[in-house]
Design an enzyme around this catalytic site. Structure first.
Site, mmCIF file in Angstrom:
data_model
loop_
_atom_site.group_PDB
_atom_site.id
_atom_site.type_symbol
_atom_site.label_atom_id
_atom_site.label_comp_id
_atom_site.label_asym_id
_atom_site.label_seq_id
_atom_site.Cartn_x
_atom_site.Cartn_y
_atom_site.Cartn_z
ATOM 1 N N CYS A 10 41.534 -56.826 10.136
ATOM 2 C CA CYS A 10 40.781 -57.607 11.094
ATOM 3 C C CYS A 10 40.302 -58.851 10.387
ATOM 4 C CB CYS A 10 39.590 -56.799 11.588
ATOM 5 S SG CYS A 10 38.508 -57.764 12.625
ATOM 6 N N LYS A 57 30.520 -57.943 27.224
ATOM 7 C CA LYS A 57 31.800 -57.372 26.792
ATOM 8 C C LYS A 57 31.578 -56.099 25.984
ATOM 9 C CE LYS A 57 33.862 -59.076 22.961
ATOM 10 N NZ LYS A 57 34.165 -58.018 21.968
ATOM 11 N N ASN A 58 30.633 -56.140 25.038
ATOM 12 C CA ASN A 58 30.453 -55.007 24.131
ATOM 13 C C ASN A 58 29.795 -53.802 24.789
ATOM 14 O OD1 ASN A 58 31.670 -56.464 22.158
ATOM 15 N ND2 ASN A 58 29.871 -56.707 20.857
ATOM 16 N N ASP A 97 36.105 -44.753 8.961
ATOM 17 C CA ASP A 97 35.791 -43.474 8.307
ATOM 18 C C ASP A 97 34.587 -42.773 8.936
ATOM 19 O OD1 ASP A 97 34.407 -45.718 7.261
ATOM 20 O OD2 ASP A 97 33.729 -44.563 5.535
ATOM 21 N N LEU A 98 33.581 -43.523 9.339
ATOM 22 C CA LEU A 98 32.372 -42.880 9.880
ATOM 23 C C LEU A 98 32.608 -42.344 11.301
ATOM 24 C CD1 LEU A 98 29.710 -45.407 8.522
ATOM 25 C CD2 LEU A 98 30.394 -43.191 7.563
ATOM 26 N N ASP A 118 26.727 -61.158 15.302
ATOM 27 C CA ASP A 118 27.550 -61.874 16.284
ATOM 28 C C ASP A 118 26.960 -63.226 16.692
ATOM 29 O OD1 ASP A 118 29.408 -59.874 16.222
ATOM 30 O OD2 ASP A 118 28.909 -59.025 18.176
ATOM 31 N N ARG A 146 37.108 -53.391 8.204
ATOM 32 C CA ARG A 146 36.283 -52.682 9.183
ATOM 33 C C ARG A 146 36.844 -51.283 9.326
ATOM 34 N NH1 ARG A 146 35.371 -56.688 14.197
ATOM 35 N NH2 ARG A 146 33.734 -55.206 14.748
ATOM 36 N N PRO A 147 36.423 -50.384 8.442
ATOM 37 C CA PRO A 147 36.995 -49.042 8.436
ATOM 38 C C PRO A 147 36.530 -48.207 9.629
ATOM 39 C CG PRO A 147 35.233 -49.207 6.812
ATOM 40 C CD PRO A 147 35.383 -50.562 7.418
ATOM 41 N N ARG A 203 40.015 -53.726 18.277
ATOM 42 C CA ARG A 203 39.504 -52.574 17.523
ATOM 43 C C ARG A 203 38.767 -51.544 18.353
ATOM 44 N NH1 ARG A 203 38.307 -51.689 12.421
ATOM 45 N NH2 ARG A 203 36.433 -50.698 13.205
ATOM 46 N N ILE A 261 26.141 -57.478 7.425
ATOM 47 C CA ILE A 261 26.894 -56.474 8.187
ATOM 48 C C ILE A 261 28.379 -56.494 7.815
ATOM 49 C CG2 ILE A 261 27.421 -55.536 10.482
ATOM 50 C CD1 ILE A 261 24.427 -55.628 10.081
ATOM 51 N N ARG A 273 38.792 -64.097 24.672
ATOM 52 C CA ARG A 273 38.530 -62.657 24.483
ATOM 53 C C ARG A 273 37.090 -62.321 24.817
ATOM 54 N NH1 ARG A 273 39.322 -60.456 18.873
ATOM 55 N NH2 ARG A 273 38.312 -58.810 20.016
HETATM 56 C C1 UD1 Z 1 30.316 -53.709 17.039
HETATM 57 C C2 UD1 Z 1 30.551 -54.895 17.937
HETATM 58 C C3 UD1 Z 1 30.686 -56.164 17.112
HETATM 59 C C4 UD1 Z 1 29.470 -56.336 16.217
HETATM 60 C C5 UD1 Z 1 29.213 -55.080 15.404
HETATM 61 C C6 UD1 Z 1 27.919 -55.130 14.607
HETATM 62 C C7 UD1 Z 1 31.742 -54.051 19.869
HETATM 63 C C8 UD1 Z 1 33.004 -53.988 20.633
HETATM 64 N N1 UD1 Z 1 31.791 -54.686 18.697
HETATM 65 O O1 UD1 Z 1 31.446 -53.568 16.198
HETATM 66 O O2 UD1 Z 1 30.809 -57.279 18.003
HETATM 67 O O3 UD1 Z 1 29.688 -57.422 15.327
HETATM 68 O O4 UD1 Z 1 29.125 -53.928 16.270
HETATM 69 O O5 UD1 Z 1 26.849 -55.376 15.441
HETATM 70 O O6 UD1 Z 1 30.724 -53.549 20.299
HETATM 71 N N2 UD1 Z 1 31.541 -49.267 9.110
HETATM 72 C C9 UD1 Z 1 32.039 -48.392 8.158
HETATM 73 N N3 UD1 Z 1 32.750 -47.317 8.572
HETATM 74 C C10 UD1 Z 1 32.975 -47.058 9.891
HETATM 75 C C11 UD1 Z 1 32.452 -47.926 10.870
HETATM 76 C C12 UD1 Z 1 31.743 -49.037 10.444
HETATM 77 O O7 UD1 Z 1 31.864 -48.611 6.968
HETATM 78 O O8 UD1 Z 1 33.620 -46.044 10.196
HETATM 79 C C13 UD1 Z 1 30.786 -50.459 8.679
HETATM 80 C C14 UD1 Z 1 31.476 -51.762 9.075
HETATM 81 O O9 UD1 Z 1 32.460 -52.131 8.143
HETATM 82 C C15 UD1 Z 1 30.296 -52.708 9.090
HETATM 83 C C16 UD1 Z 1 29.150 -51.841 9.591
HETATM 84 O O10 UD1 Z 1 29.553 -50.501 9.371
HETATM 85 O O11 UD1 Z 1 30.012 -53.144 7.790
HETATM 86 C C17 UD1 Z 1 28.801 -52.009 11.046
HETATM 87 O O12 UD1 Z 1 29.970 -51.897 11.845
HETATM 88 P P1 UD1 Z 1 29.910 -51.350 13.329
HETATM 89 O O13 UD1 Z 1 28.494 -51.392 13.813
HETATM 90 O O14 UD1 Z 1 30.617 -50.059 13.400
HETATM 91 O O15 UD1 Z 1 30.742 -52.447 14.127
HETATM 92 P P2 UD1 Z 1 31.683 -52.222 15.384
HETATM 93 O O16 UD1 Z 1 31.187 -51.061 16.180
HETATM 94 O O17 UD1 Z 1 33.106 -52.240 14.936
#
Ligand code: UD1
Length: 429
Positions: A126, A22-23, A134-135, A316, A131-132, A102, A338, A408
């Site tokens: 969520c 899925k991811n 910003d990055l 996960d 789960r921001p 998301r 995480i 899902r």
């Molecule tokens: C993806 C996966 C999810 C998995 C996660 C971590 C998909 C669809 N989802 O989620 O199943 O659990 O990777 O392996 O592929 N963060 C920020 N700012 C941002 C983005 C992220 O602070 O703009 C933080 C998040 O809050 C978290 C960390 O970075 O603490 C990692 O998140 P991220 O790797 O971005 O997760 P997703 O891509 O949402």
């Protein structure tokens, strides 16, 4: 709403075919927005999240067709989806659609890169902590997009196109890396992505983008370099196997005992989790097309685990591993680094008799001799499946409510488990 009923106690024996990830499928589908030509994706799992993303893409004007089932294919073999983003009529992704999933926020990257404009709703709350984005926004801004936040929407504009840049992520983010990678393929000049996520799904996306004509080096390492090109073309690509589904069934047979072949998957995608299972006393070996997992007679040893970005132990699989540890011969510590608050399964596992203490980012699990069936429910995908794993050994009947979380992310879950001896069925209604 559907429920799943399990009678615990049966070992798992046989073979489970692993579905496409899925991811990986989600960002690959989103990448179709980068070209006016056809992108044909094979091995796409039949999941609610895939259908939701197709709805969002249709809203933009993306055409899609799903190839008919060929002889010999079952509802558990992935489908082939062809996506064509030729006539885009809208570059807005509304709240009602984005809030259901998301990852759909990631459409912002190809839209602004190819059309110079995108308006995408912020994903909102969520169930697994804040789960921001910003990055993700930072990465697009570095590439020269003007960003405004208006009424809950992120509006990104770059009328003259994006420009290559250096993007340093202060934290490893899978979504951020996908977004930076997709956007950079069509930016003018060179982009360097530092502290990039090394997850296999990033590599799968990069490989597909390269087939579409992108110039990318270093995917799978923490520094990715992209030379922008002026246009991308179509291609065909098979979605990689789902490493989280693989790990989930590996934990299930570790829990129930038995002998299971997980077919059409790759051990190197989840080596950290397989190593941990080995330490827990489970026999893990490679087969021709997958992995064989066995536990016969011996008990489960406690193992301490900390979640980390790839190649570490995946967040996960944290809930599923915790379910396994509830039956270990001793105490284990599970640290989640995480996502904060990713412990909602603890309360529900406790309803089945698990002994778990929470302290900050850690859960201390005291193994118990037996679990007892009960009605439970879960608030996210991986948490729900941890209850299935616990239910498979709990004495008596476990009913899992809110099955839509499982739908899902797990293709044909009850059929795959039932065929290997589990007493599991779906109650419609
Ligand atoms: C993806 C996966 C999810 C998995 C996660 C971590 C998909 C669809 N989802 O989620 O199943 O659990 O990777 O392996 O592929 N963060 C920020 N700012 C941002 C983005 C992220 O602070 O703009 C933080 C998040 O809050 C978290 C960390 O970075 O603490 C990692 O998140 P991220 O790797 O971005 O997760 P997703 O891509 O949402």
């Amino acid at each position: 709403m559907d429920r799943i009923r399990i009678r615990g106690g049966a070992p798992l024996n046989g073979l489970i075919p692993i579905s496409g990830a899925k991811n990986a499928a989600l960002p690959l589908m989103i990448a179709s927005l980068l070209t006016e030509e056809n992108l044909e994706l094979g091995n796409v799992p039949r999941l609610a999240d895939i259908s939701s993303l197709l709805r969002i893409m249709s809203n933009f004007g993306v055409d899609h067709s799903i190839a008919g089932r060929r002889p010999g294919q079952s509802s558990e073999t992935g489908q082939t989806i062809r996506l064509t983003a030729k006539n885009i009529i809208d570059t807005t992704a509304p709240y009602e659609l984005v809030s259901t999933m998301r990852a759909s926020f990631w459409v912002i990257a190809p839209l602004v890169a190819r059309f110079g404009h995108a308006k995408v709703s912020m994903p909102g709350g969520c169930a697994i902590g804040t789960r921001p984005v910003d990055l993700l926004i930072m990465a697009l801004a570095k590439l020269g997009a003007a960003i405004e936040i208006e009424g809950g929407y992120v509006v990104a504009t770059a009328p003259k196109g994006l420009i290559g840049a250096e993007i340093d992520f202060p934290k490893v983010t899978v979504g951020g890396t996908h977004v930076a990678l997709m956007a950079a393929t069509l930016a003018q000049g060179t982009t360097v992505i530092r502290n990039a996520a090394r997850e296999p799904e990033v590599v799968d996306l990069a490989e597909c983008l390269i087939k579409m004509g992108a110039r990318i080096e270093g995917a799978g390492t923490s520094e990715i370099v992209v030379e922008g090109v002026s246009r991308l073309g179509g291609t065909s690509h098979d979605v990689m196997p789902d490493r989280i589904e693989t790990g989930t069934y590996a934990m299930a047979v570790a829990m129930t005992g038995g002998d299971l072949i997980l077919d059409n998957t790759r051990p190197e995608y989840l080596q950290a989790a397989l190593d941990v299972l080995g330490q827990a006393g489970v026999e893990v070996s490679s087969t021709h097309g997958g992995i064989r997992i066995r536990r016969n007679g011996n008990g489960i040893q406690p193992v301490d685990v900390t979640t980390d970005p790839f190649p570490g132990f995946p967040t996960d699989l944290q809930a599923q591993f915790m379910a396994l540890m509830t039956r270990a011969n001793g105490t284990s510590r599970i640290r989640e680094t995480i996502f904060e608050n990713r412990f909602m399964h603890v309360q529900e596992l406790a309803r089945l008799g698990a002994q778990i203490r929470l302290d900050g980012d850690s859960a201390y699990v005291d193994g118990v001799a037996g679990l007892k069936g009960a009605p439970v429910m879960a608030t996210d995908l991986r948490a729900s499946v941890s209850l299935v794993i616990a239910g498979l050994v709990a004495e008596g009947e476990t009913t899992i409510n809110r099955v839509y979380h499982l739908d899902r992310g797990f293709e044909a879950l009850e059929a795959k488990l039932a065929r290997c001896g589990a007493q599991i069925e779906r109650l419609r209604g």
